[in-house]
Design a protein around this motif. Structure first.
Motif, short mmCIF file in Angstrom:
data_model
loop_
_atom_site.label_atom_id
_atom_site.label_comp_id
_atom_site.label_asym_id
_atom_site.label_seq_id
_atom_site.Cartn_x
_atom_site.Cartn_y
_atom_site.Cartn_z
N SER A 12 14.59 5.82 -58.06
CA SER A 12 14.67 7.27 -58.14
C SER A 12 15.27 7.85 -56.86
N LEU A 13 15.83 9.04 -56.98
CA LEU A 13 16.40 9.68 -55.79
C LEU A 13 15.35 9.87 -54.70
N ASN A 14 14.17 10.31 -55.08
CA ASN A 14 13.08 10.42 -54.11
C ASN A 14 12.27 9.13 -54.15
N GLY A 15 11.62 8.89 -55.26
CA GLY A 15 10.89 7.63 -55.46
C GLY A 15 9.82 7.34 -54.43
N ASP A 16 9.35 8.33 -53.71
CA ASP A 16 8.30 8.17 -52.70
C ASP A 16 8.68 7.23 -51.56
N LYS A 17 9.98 7.13 -51.30
CA LYS A 17 10.45 6.28 -50.20
C LYS A 17 9.89 6.73 -48.85
N GLN A 18 9.64 8.03 -48.69
CA GLN A 18 9.11 8.53 -47.42
C GLN A 18 7.78 7.87 -47.09
N VAL A 19 6.96 7.60 -48.10
CA VAL A 19 5.68 6.94 -47.88
C VAL A 19 5.90 5.53 -47.32
N SER A 20 6.87 4.83 -47.87
CA SER A 20 7.18 3.49 -47.37
C SER A 20 7.68 3.54 -45.93
N LEU A 21 8.53 4.52 -45.62
CA LEU A 21 9.02 4.64 -44.24
C LEU A 21 7.87 4.95 -43.28
N GLN A 22 6.93 5.77 -43.70
CA GLN A 22 5.78 6.05 -42.85
C GLN A 22 4.95 4.79 -42.61
N TYR A 23 4.84 3.96 -43.64
CA TYR A 23 4.14 2.68 -43.49
C TYR A 23 4.85 1.81 -42.44
N LEU A 24 6.18 1.71 -42.56
CA LEU A 24 6.95 0.88 -41.63
C LEU A 24 6.87 1.44 -40.21
N GLN A 25 6.93 2.77 -40.09
CA GLN A 25 6.83 3.40 -38.77
C GLN A 25 5.45 3.17 -38.17
N THR A 26 4.43 3.23 -38.98
CA THR A 26 3.07 2.97 -38.49
C THR A 26 2.92 1.53 -38.02
N MET B 30 5.78 1.60 -56.67
CA MET B 30 4.53 2.32 -56.92
C MET B 30 4.02 3.06 -55.68
N GLY B 31 4.95 3.69 -54.95
CA GLY B 31 4.59 4.55 -53.84
C GLY B 31 4.39 3.90 -52.49
N SER B 32 4.75 2.62 -52.36
CA SER B 32 4.62 1.96 -51.06
C SER B 32 5.45 0.69 -51.05
N VAL B 33 5.39 -0.03 -49.94
CA VAL B 33 6.09 -1.31 -49.87
C VAL B 33 5.34 -2.32 -50.75
N PRO B 34 6.03 -3.34 -51.25
CA PRO B 34 5.38 -4.34 -52.10
C PRO B 34 4.44 -5.25 -51.32
N TRP B 35 3.57 -5.93 -52.06
CA TRP B 35 2.56 -6.78 -51.43
C TRP B 35 3.18 -7.87 -50.57
#
Length: 183
Positions: free
Chosen positions: A97-111, A61-66
């Motif tokens: 999904s090929l995209n699946g908003d993974k970039q948002v999760s990576l930004q979370y991890l990078q932050t 759902m657009g981010s890493v799980p709880w």
């Protein structure tokens, strides 16, 4: 000896397979975050002693799980005393999904890594973006901030594309190589 740790949460086994593959490339120890969002007490010492930490989480759902967020919140004790300052960090995520908003999760991890004063390692591989490119090619999803993996929702972890898994090995190797240069 330089140590690398891959810490991950996997809901259905796909992220576990990716974590194992990244760890193979990095010659890293694995720490699994359990379904309650917890790790073993001894795992905290492994993280504190590591020269490099690789975060892994699926994108739900657009981010890493709880469960991963609970772990991240628990790292505030390390943050408070700056025990992870100047460690090497990297991250990966997968989704159906090929995209699946993974970039948002990576930004979370990078932050998260940046909040700890860490040094982030990118994927470091050019995208496979020609007309002849296939899912068996290295970095076929075109990641740069970290490793991106696609896992079909109607199949087990054995169906992850070979290109994604080969990229995972190369990513692990890169993180370990960069960490070695810093230590």
């Amino acid at each position: 000896m330089m140590s690398v740790v891959v810490i991950y949460y996997s809901g259905y086994g796909h992220t576990k397979r990716v974590a194992e593959t990244v760890a193979e490339g990095a010659r890293a120890d694995l720490i699994a975050i359990d379904s309650n969002g917890d790790i073993q007490e001894s795992d905290w010492q492994k993280l504190n002693d590591a020269k490099a930490i690789i975060f892994g989480a699926p994108t739900y759902m657009g981010s890493v799980p709880w469960q991963f967020k609970k772990f991240a919140d628990a790292t505030s004790k390390a943050w408070f005393v700056r025990s992870w300052q100047d460690k090497v960090f990297a991250g990966f995520s997968n989704s159906a999904s090929l995209n699946g908003d993974k970039q948002v999760s990576l930004q979370y991890l990078q932050t998260l890594a940046s909040q700890h004063g860490g040094i982030w390692v990118s994927l470091g591989l050019p995208p496979s973006n020609t007309q002849a490119a296939t899912r068996q090619d290295i970095n076929n999803l075109g990641g740069s901030v970290g490793l991106l993996v696609q896992s079909p929702s109607d199949a087990d972890a054995g169906a992850i594309a070979s290109g994604d898994l080969e990229t995972a090995v190369k990513f692990g190797e890169r993180v370990a190589s960069v960490a070695k240069r810093f230590n």
